[in-house]
Design a protein around this motif. Structure first.
Motif, PDB file in Angstrom:
ATOM      1  N   PRO A 276      81.783  30.163  70.745  1.00  0.00           N
ATOM      2  CA  PRO A 276      83.242  29.955  70.657  1.00  0.00           C
ATOM      3  C   PRO A 276      83.742  29.780  69.228  1.00  0.00           C
ATOM      4  CG  PRO A 276      82.256  28.579  72.381  1.00  0.00           C
ATOM      5  CD  PRO A 276      81.123  29.167  71.595  1.00  0.00           C
ATOM      6  N   ARG A 277      82.986  29.068  68.376  1.00  0.00           N
ATOM      7  CA  ARG A 277      83.448  28.837  67.002  1.00  0.00           C
ATOM      8  C   ARG A 277      83.474  30.143  66.205  1.00  0.00           C
ATOM      9  NH1 ARG A 277      80.322  23.240  65.208  1.00  0.00           N
ATOM     10  NH2 ARG A 277      81.311  21.865  66.747  1.00  0.00           N
ATOM     11  N   LEU A 278      82.476  30.967  66.410  1.00  0.00           N
ATOM     12  CA  LEU A 278      82.454  32.256  65.718  1.00  0.00           C
ATOM     13  C   LEU A 278      83.594  33.133  66.214  1.00  0.00           C
ATOM     14  CD1 LEU A 278      81.030  34.117  63.722  1.00  0.00           C
ATOM     15  CD2 LEU A 278      79.565  34.892  65.575  1.00  0.00           C
ATOM     16  N   LYS A 279      83.845  33.105  67.506  1.00  0.00           N
ATOM     17  CA  LYS A 279      84.944  33.890  68.068  1.00  0.00           C
ATOM     18  C   LYS A 279      86.279  33.460  67.462  1.00  0.00           C
ATOM     19  CE  LYS A 279      87.082  35.067  72.532  1.00  0.00           C
ATOM     20  NZ  LYS A 279      87.045  36.520  72.303  1.00  0.00           N
ATOM     21  N   GLU A 280      86.453  32.144  67.337  1.00  0.00           N
ATOM     22  CA  GLU A 280      87.698  31.620  66.761  1.00  0.00           C
ATOM     23  C   GLU A 280      87.861  32.059  65.309  1.00  0.00           C
ATOM     24  OE1 GLU A 280      89.758  27.248  65.830  1.00  0.00           O
ATOM     25  OE2 GLU A 280      87.946  27.394  67.052  1.00  0.00           O
ATOM     26  N   ALA A 281      86.744  32.104  64.560  1.00  0.00           N
ATOM     27  CA  ALA A 281      86.802  32.465  63.140  1.00  0.00           C
ATOM     28  C   ALA A 281      87.049  33.958  62.934  1.00  0.00           C
ATOM     29  CB  ALA A 281      85.512  32.045  62.447  1.00  0.00           C
ATOM     30  N   LEU A 282      86.476  34.803  63.795  1.00  0.00           N
ATOM     31  CA  LEU A 282      86.535  36.251  63.568  1.00  0.00           C
ATOM     32  C   LEU A 282      87.622  36.968  64.370  1.00  0.00           C
ATOM     33  CD1 LEU A 282      82.779  37.336  63.363  1.00  0.00           C
ATOM     34  CD2 LEU A 282      84.430  37.107  61.512  1.00  0.00           C
ATOM     35  N   GLU A 283      88.154  36.320  65.387  1.00  0.00           N
ATOM     36  CA  GLU A 283      89.135  36.999  66.239  1.00  0.00           C
ATOM     37  C   GLU A 283      90.364  37.487  65.466  1.00  0.00           C
ATOM     38  OE1 GLU A 283      89.929  36.513  70.851  1.00  0.00           O
ATOM     39  OE2 GLU A 283      90.651  34.801  69.679  1.00  0.00           O
ATOM     40  N   PRO A 284      90.905  36.669  64.534  1.00  0.00           N
ATOM     41  CA  PRO A 284      92.044  37.184  63.763  1.00  0.00           C
ATOM     42  C   PRO A 284      91.694  38.431  62.948  1.00  0.00           C
ATOM     43  CG  PRO A 284      91.867  34.799  63.532  1.00  0.00           C
ATOM     44  CD  PRO A 284      90.607  35.264  64.211  1.00  0.00           C
ATOM     45  N   VAL A 285      90.441  38.497  62.492  1.00  0.00           N
ATOM     46  CA  VAL A 285      90.009  39.648  61.702  1.00  0.00           C
ATOM     47  C   VAL A 285      89.859  40.879  62.574  1.00  0.00           C
ATOM     48  CG1 VAL A 285      88.159  40.558  60.243  1.00  0.00           C
ATOM     49  CG2 VAL A 285      88.827  38.169  60.032  1.00  0.00           C
ATOM     50  N   VAL A 286      89.201  40.715  63.723  1.00  0.00           N
ATOM     51  CA  VAL A 286      88.898  41.846  64.585  1.00  0.00           C
ATOM     52  C   VAL A 286      90.131  42.320  65.347  1.00  0.00           C
ATOM     53  CG1 VAL A 286      87.504  42.622  66.545  1.00  0.00           C
ATOM     54  CG2 VAL A 286      86.501  41.140  64.807  1.00  0.00           C
ATOM     55  N   GLU A 287      90.883  41.368  65.906  1.00  0.00           N
ATOM     56  CA  GLU A 287      91.985  41.736  66.793  1.00  0.00           C
ATOM     57  C   GLU A 287      93.292  42.010  66.051  1.00  0.00           C
ATOM     58  OE1 GLU A 287      91.429  42.293  69.869  1.00  0.00           O
ATOM     59  OE2 GLU A 287      89.365  41.543  69.864  1.00  0.00           O
ATOM     60  N   ASN A 288      93.495  41.322  64.924  1.00  0.00           N
ATOM     61  CA  ASN A 288      94.791  41.423  64.245  1.00  0.00           C
ATOM     62  C   ASN A 288      94.718  42.148  62.905  1.00  0.00           C
ATOM     63  OD1 ASN A 288      95.823  39.868  66.374  1.00  0.00           O
ATOM     64  ND2 ASN A 288      95.314  37.960  65.315  1.00  0.00           N
ATOM     65  N   GLY A 289      93.608  42.814  62.648  1.00  0.00           N
ATOM     66  CA  GLY A 289      93.513  43.611  61.428  1.00  0.00           C
ATOM     67  C   GLY A 289      93.411  42.798  60.161  1.00  0.00           C
ATOM     68  N   GLY A 290      92.841  41.588  60.251  1.00  0.00           N
ATOM     69  CA  GLY A 290      92.678  40.781  59.050  1.00  0.00           C
ATOM     70  C   GLY A 290      91.562  41.311  58.164  1.00  0.00           C
TER      71      GLY A 290
END
Length: 345
Positions: free
Chosen positions: A45-59
């Motif tokens: 869950p912590r990794l998902k929280e850290a990377l989700e903005p990058v993967v899903e929102n083009g960060g």
């Protein structure tokens, strides 16, 4: 981390990882691949929280930040296993206690049987004494064999359980050690640094400057990475780490503070002694002549900037870190490759 996915599931995750790395402009190296494989696996869950903005929102995600996430969330995500091992050890100890209790029950039973036999011997029927004696001796032999067998089985179980506990304790010690080390350099990590500094300040005499802190930063490290690549950058990080490690002794602690910055906690060290040590480290690194292992080509001159500060009465760890950082920034602002002391005299 353990991976038990099927071949089909692994291939499916790989088909998601590779395009993502390409879109983010990250090299397909083992660190980045493992980081995003773990993300798409979806169990952290912590990794998902850290990377989700990058993967899903083009960060965006820098290589340094990717490496930090890898170390924090993939390499050192062992707290659950540590807790599980603790539970397993407690279970093993419980089994030992139960086995001892069971063995004690057998002893009590055997002792009770002997008492019954003694009572029977005192009340033998004279007419049938021989037959009764033969029967009693047979029963006693049977009880004795059962007692011996019970003790033998208990000893075997105890040996096996002791070996299992030893293996679990060794694994637990290894996990605890890994959780204190930086995977790339082998130095202590930020957690080790924070604990060492807090402990040193707590034990320091209140009216004396006996704890000194060095903050060491590799000059122009980003441009070195850009010019030579991250593998050479990693080699330089390990070289600086080893130079620092060889330069200290005793209770002194060297740790990777983060990125290309290192912290050195010096106990029972006077301010001028800390300055001389920092200058020796700076000169040693400046005189280094690193080469590429593949081509033998010399790598540009490597230098470091260092800030040195010593404790003051009432210092908390953050106070000392802040002053040492200010001294480090002063070294960089004055042209790099120098030592700046926050103290005077």
């Amino acid at each position: 981390m353990e991976y038990t996915e099927s071949l089909e599931r692994s291939a499916e995750i790989t088909r998601m990882v590779l395009p993502t790395l390409s879109r983010l402009g990250l090299p397909v190296n083992p660190i980045n691949y493992a980081l995003f494989y773990e993300y798409f696996l979806g169990r952290n869950p912590r990794l998902k929280e850290a990377l989700e903005p990058v993967v899903e929102n083009g960060g965006s995600l820098s290589p340094d930040r990717a490496k930090e996430l890898f170390e924090e969330q993939v390499v050192f995500a062992n707290t659950d296993r540590v807790e599980k091992i603790g539970e397993e050890i407690r279970e093993m100890l419980g089994k030992i206690i139960q086995m001892i209790s069971d063995a004690g029950g057998d002893v009590s039973h055997f002792s009770g049987s002997l008492g019954a036999y003694a009572h029977s011997l005192e009340h033998l029927d004279e007419a049938n004494a021989a037959q009764q004696l033969k029967s009693l001796v047979g029963q006693m032999l049977t009880e004795a064999r059962q007692m011996v067998e019970s003790n033998r089985e208990f000893g075997q179980k105890l040996d096996a359980t002791s070996r299992e506990i030893g293996a679990l304790r060794a694994e637990l010690a290894d996990l605890r050690l890994q959780a204190t080390l930086d995977a790339l350099t082998g130095l202590g990590n930020r957690k080790t640094f924070d604990e060492a500094l807090a402990r040193a300040l707590e034990q320091a005499p209140g009216d004396m400057a006996t704890v000194c802190l060095m903050m060491v930063d590799i000059d122009n490290f980003k441009s070195i990475n850009d010019e030579y690549g991250h593998l050479i950058g990693d080699k330089i990080l390990r070289f600086v780490a080893e130079t620092l490690r060889r330069s200290v002794k005793g209770r002194d602690v060297v740790a990777r503070f983060g990125g290309d910055e290192f912290g050195v906690v010096l106990e029972e060290t006077p301010p001028q002694g800390a300055y001389r040590l920092a200058e020796n480290i700076r000169q040693t690194i400046e005189k280094s002549a690193l080469k590429r292992t593949d081509t033998g080509e010399p790598i540009r001159n490597i230098t470091v900037s260092i800030g040195v500060e010593c404790n003051r009465p009432g210092d908390r760890p953050d106070d000392l870190i802040e002053r040492a950082d200010q001294a480090l920034y002063e070294s960089k602002n004055k042209g790099r490759n120098r030592v700046t002391c926050g103290f005077r005299g």
